[in-house]
Design an enzyme around this catalytic site. Structure first.
Site, PDB file in Angstrom:
ATOM      1  N   GLU A   1      39.640  69.941 -26.445  1.00 34.35           N
ATOM      2  CA  GLU A   1      39.358  68.548 -26.808  1.00 34.35           C
ATOM      3  C   GLU A   1      37.881  68.362 -27.111  1.00 34.35           C
ATOM      4  O   GLU A   1      37.021  68.843 -26.364  1.00 34.35           O
ATOM      5  CB  GLU A   1      39.783  67.656 -25.633  1.00 34.35           C
ATOM      6  CG  GLU A   1      40.473  66.401 -26.055  1.00 34.35           C
ATOM      7  CD  GLU A   1      41.796  66.657 -26.778  1.00 34.35           C
ATOM      8  OE1 GLU A   1      41.817  66.636 -28.034  1.00 34.35           O
ATOM      9  OE2 GLU A   1      42.814  66.862 -26.090  1.00 34.35           O
ATOM     10  N   HIS A   2      37.619  67.670 -28.199  1.00 35.70           N
ATOM     11  CA  HIS A   2      36.257  67.412 -28.690  1.00 35.70           C
ATOM     12  C   HIS A   2      35.538  68.723 -29.044  1.00 35.70           C
ATOM     13  O   HIS A   2      34.319  68.809 -28.974  1.00 35.70           O
ATOM     14  CB  HIS A   2      35.452  66.574 -27.690  1.00 35.70           C
ATOM     15  CG  HIS A   2      35.965  65.167 -27.591  1.00 35.70           C
ATOM     16  ND1 HIS A   2      35.642  64.210 -28.502  1.00 35.70           N
ATOM     17  CD2 HIS A   2      36.821  64.586 -26.716  1.00 35.70           C
ATOM     18  CE1 HIS A   2      36.275  63.072 -28.178  1.00 35.70           C
ATOM     19  NE2 HIS A   2      36.993  63.278 -27.101  1.00 35.70           N
TER      20      HIS A   2
ATOM     21  N   LEU B   1      48.117  59.843 -30.236  1.00 34.21           N
ATOM     22  CA  LEU B   1      49.013  60.889 -30.740  1.00 34.21           C
ATOM     23  C   LEU B   1      48.899  61.006 -32.257  1.00 34.21           C
ATOM     24  O   LEU B   1      49.794  61.494 -32.932  1.00 34.21           O
ATOM     25  CB  LEU B   1      50.465  60.589 -30.328  1.00 34.21           C
ATOM     26  CG  LEU B   1      50.710  60.518 -28.817  1.00 34.21           C
ATOM     27  CD1 LEU B   1      52.154  60.149 -28.518  1.00 34.21           C
ATOM     28  CD2 LEU B   1      50.366  61.845 -28.136  1.00 34.21           C
ATOM     29  N   SER B   2      47.793  60.507 -32.783  1.00 38.80           N
ATOM     30  CA  SER B   2      47.486  60.654 -34.211  1.00 38.80           C
ATOM     31  C   SER B   2      48.457  59.936 -35.136  1.00 38.80           C
ATOM     32  O   SER B   2      48.905  60.486 -36.141  1.00 38.80           O
ATOM     33  CB  SER B   2      47.422  62.132 -34.608  1.00 38.80           C
ATOM     34  OG  SER B   2      46.333  62.702 -34.001  1.00 38.80           O
TER      35      SER B   2
ATOM     36  N   SER C   1      47.488  57.724 -36.980  1.00 36.29           N
ATOM     37  CA  SER C   1      46.727  57.564 -38.236  1.00 36.29           C
ATOM     38  C   SER C   1      46.838  58.819 -39.105  1.00 36.29           C
ATOM     39  O   SER C   1      47.072  58.714 -40.312  1.00 36.29           O
ATOM     40  CB  SER C   1      45.263  57.218 -37.958  1.00 36.29           C
ATOM     41  OG  SER C   1      44.676  58.200 -37.152  1.00 36.29           O
TER      42      SER C   1
ATOM     43  N   ASP D   1      43.566  66.629 -36.169  1.00 37.95           N
ATOM     44  CA  ASP D   1      44.775  65.793 -36.254  1.00 37.95           C
ATOM     45  C   ASP D   1      45.450  65.941 -37.614  1.00 37.95           C
ATOM     46  O   ASP D   1      46.669  66.094 -37.714  1.00 37.95           O
ATOM     47  CB  ASP D   1      44.418  64.314 -36.032  1.00 37.95           C
ATOM     48  CG  ASP D   1      43.709  64.108 -34.721  1.00 37.95           C
ATOM     49  OD1 ASP D   1      43.720  65.030 -33.887  1.00 37.95           O
ATOM     50  OD2 ASP D   1      43.131  63.018 -34.529  1.00 37.95           O
TER      51      ASP D   1
HETATM   52  C1  GLA Z   1      40.460  62.576 -32.189  1.00 38.76           C
HETATM   53  C2  GLA Z   1      39.891  63.144 -33.479  1.00 38.76           C
HETATM   54  C3  GLA Z   1      39.999  64.667 -33.505  1.00 38.76           C
HETATM   55  C4  GLA Z   1      39.420  65.280 -32.249  1.00 38.76           C
HETATM   56  C5  GLA Z   1      39.961  64.594 -31.002  1.00 38.76           C
HETATM   57  C6  GLA Z   1      39.285  65.071 -29.727  1.00 38.76           C
HETATM   58  O1  GLA Z   1      41.835  62.798 -32.112  1.00 38.76           O
HETATM   59  O2  GLA Z   1      40.559  62.599 -34.593  1.00 38.76           O
HETATM   60  O3  GLA Z   1      39.361  65.158 -34.660  1.00 38.76           O
HETATM   61  O4  GLA Z   1      38.024  65.262 -32.267  1.00 38.76           O
HETATM   62  O5  GLA Z   1      39.819  63.181 -31.077  1.00 38.76           O
HETATM   63  O6  GLA Z   1      39.571  66.411 -29.498  1.00 38.76           O
END
Ligand code: GLA
Length: 394
Positions: free
Chosen positions: A33-34, A124-125, A127, A177
Site C-alpha cells: 500500500e502506497h 475498492l476502486s 472510480s 487501481d
Molecule cells: C489509491 C490509489 C492507488 C494507490 C493506493 C494506495 O487506491 O489510487 O494508486 O496509491 O491508493 O496503495
C-alpha cells in the site's frame, strides 16, 4: 442484461440495435500500500464486483451519460470536454474521453448507461472500474470509425485512465487501481512492478480460507488532499535520501539495509516515518508473493498484519474505523491476517478467514464495530474476477 437494455432504451430511445456492453471490475489490494507511486511493488486482485456500461454510438458529437442509481443525465460535447471538468458526476467518464482524444484516439458521439456494483467511495476502486469500462467502451465504439475493429490495449487504457484521475479528479494516484481493473484475471492476483509495469499473475489458492472484505462505511474522498500530501512527503523523503544514495530514482529503489544505514540524514521525523513505511512495505510484497507461492498462508497473514500496523503507525492513514475493524478481526479464531486496503482514511479492510469461522467472524466484527463506531460495517465475499472487457450480447 435484457432489463438493462430496456432501461437504456427508456433513457435514450431507439431499439436494441447498436447497443454494446462493457464491464470493468473494482479491486482489492492484498498487500503493497502506497508503494505504487514510489516505484514499488503491489499485489492487487480484480473483484467480481464491477461496473457495467451499455454504449451505443450516435451520429452527432454528443456524449450522454446516465447511471442507473443516479438518474441524472449529463450531456456533453466531445469537442469541448474541458468545459465539464468541475461537474459533480460524470467527470471520471469525461476525463477519460478527454485524455483518450489527447492521446490521439478518434472517438464517436455516444449514449452511455452505467450500472455500478462496486460500492462508491469504499476504497475498492469504484472510480477505476468506471474509468476502465469507459475507456474500453469509447475506444471500441470509436474503432469502428476506422473501418475495422482493432484490439484495445488494456495497459494503455490504464495509463490514460490514471491521467484522467490526475487531471480531472485532482488525485495524483499511482497506477495500481487502473492496472488491476484492466488486467485482472480470475483467481489470480497481480504482482506488479509499478516502476516498469512488468507483472506476473499469481494463482490465489486459499485452501479452506476466504478473502473477506469489510467496509467501514465511513464516507471519505481522496480529493480532500491527504493522499496528495502523503505523495509529497514521499517526494521529500526521496530528496533527502538521495544525498546519501544518489542512484535512487524512487523510494522503492532503496533496500531496507541502506535505509537503516542512511536514515539519520532525514531530519524530519514525519518524512522518515513515511519513507520507512514505503521501503519496508515494498519488501513485504516480495515476501508475501513468495509465501503465497509456497502455500504458506500463515506467513502471508503475518505480513498483512505488519502492513496494517505500518500504515497505522508510520504512514498514518488508518483511523479509528479501520483500526477497529482490524483489531476485532484479529481476535477471531481462524483469522490469519487483516489489514486496510486501498488509500486508507476510511474504506475497507481485507482479511483471510478460515471458511468454518466466517459466520463467527462477521458476527463478532459487526457487533464490536457498531458498539465502538456507532453504525455497522458491511461485508463482501467477492471472488477474484477478470479485468475489463466487452460482454457479448448475443
Ligand atoms: C489509491 C490509489 C492507488 C494507490 C493506493 C494506495 O487506491 O489510487 O494508486 O496509491 O491508493 O496503495
Amino acid at each position: 442484461m435484457k432489463e438493462l437494455i430496456e432501461r437504456f432504451n427508456r433513457y435514450f430511445g431507439g431499439t436494441e440495435e447498436g447497443i454494446r456492453a462493457f464491464t470493468a471490475p473494482g479491486r482489492v489490494n492484498l498487500i503493497g500500500e502506497h508503494t505504487d507511486y514510489n516505484g514499488g511493488y503491489v499485489f492487487p486482485a480484480a473483484l467480481t464486483l464491477s461496473t457495467t456500461v451499455l454504449a451505443r454510438p450516435r451520429t452527432d458529437r454528443k456524449i450522454n451519460l446516465i447511471a442507473t442509481d443516479l438518474e441524472i443525465m449529463v450531456r456533453a460535447d466531445l469537442d469541448n470536454l474541458e468545459a465539464y471538468r468541475d461537474i459533480k458526476w460524470g467527470n471520471y467518464q469525461l476525463g477519460v474521453a478527454d485524455e483518450l482524444q489527447k492521446a490521439g484516439y478518434r472517438l464517436v458521439g455516444c449514449d452511455l448507461m452505467y450500472e455500478d456494483k462496486v460500492p462508491l467511495g469504499s476504497g475498492l476502486s469504484s472510480s477505476a472500474a468506471i474509468e476502465i469500462a469507459t475507456a474500453i467502451a469509447l475506444v471500441s465504439l470509436g474503432n469502428m470509425s476506422y473501418g475495422r475493429d482493432r484490439p484495445v490495449d488494456p495497459v494503455r487504457m490504464a495509463l490514460i485512465s490514471q491521467k484522467a484521475e490526475h487531471n480531472y479528479v485532482g488525485v495524483r494516484c499511482g497506477i495500481m487501481d487502473q492496472f488491476a481493473s484492466a488486467m485482472g484475471r480470475e483467481d489470480h492476483a497481480i504482482f506488479l512492478n509499478c516502476k516498469n509495469l512488468s507483472y506476473e499473475l499469481v494463482p490465489v489458492k486459499l485452501e479452506g480460507y476466504r478473502i473477506v472484505i469489510c467496509n467501514t462505511n465511513k464516507k471519505r474522498s481522496l480529493g480532500e488532499g491527504k493522499y496528495n500530501e502523503r505523495r509529497a512527503e514521499c517526494e521529500a523523503g526521496l530528496k533527502a535520501l538521495k544525498s546519501a544514495i544518489p542512484d535512487a530514482s524512487c523510494l522503492a529503489d532503496v533496500p531496507v539495509e541502506d535505509f537503516e544505514r542512511c536514515k539519520g540524514i532525514m531530519e524530519d521525523e514525519t518524512i522518515r516515518k513515511r519513507a520507512a513505511h514505503v521501503i519496508y512495505e515494498n519488501r513485504r510484497v516480495v515476501q508475501s508473493v513468495e509465501a503465497l507461492r509456497k502455500g504458506d498462508l500463515v506467513t502471508f497473514g503475518k505480513l498483512m498484519n505488519q502492513s496494517h500496523d505500518s500504515l497505522r503507525d508510520l504512514y498514518e492513514v488508518t483511523g479509528i474505523e479501520l483500526d477497529t475493524l482490524v483489531n476485532e478481526a484479529r481476535k477471531v479464531e481462524g483469522v490469519l491476517g487483516s489489514r486496510m486496503t486501498g488509500a486508507g482514511f476510511g474504506g475497507c479492510t481485507v482479511s483471510i478467514v478460515r471458511e468454518d469461522c466466517l459466520e463467527a467472524f462477521m458476527d463478532h466484527v459487526r457487533i464490536a464495530y457498531e458498539r465502538t463506531i456507532g453504525y455497522p460495517p458491511s461485508f463482501y465475499l467477492s471472488g477474484i474476477g477478470d479485468g475489463g472487457r466487452e460482454i457479448p450480447l448475443k
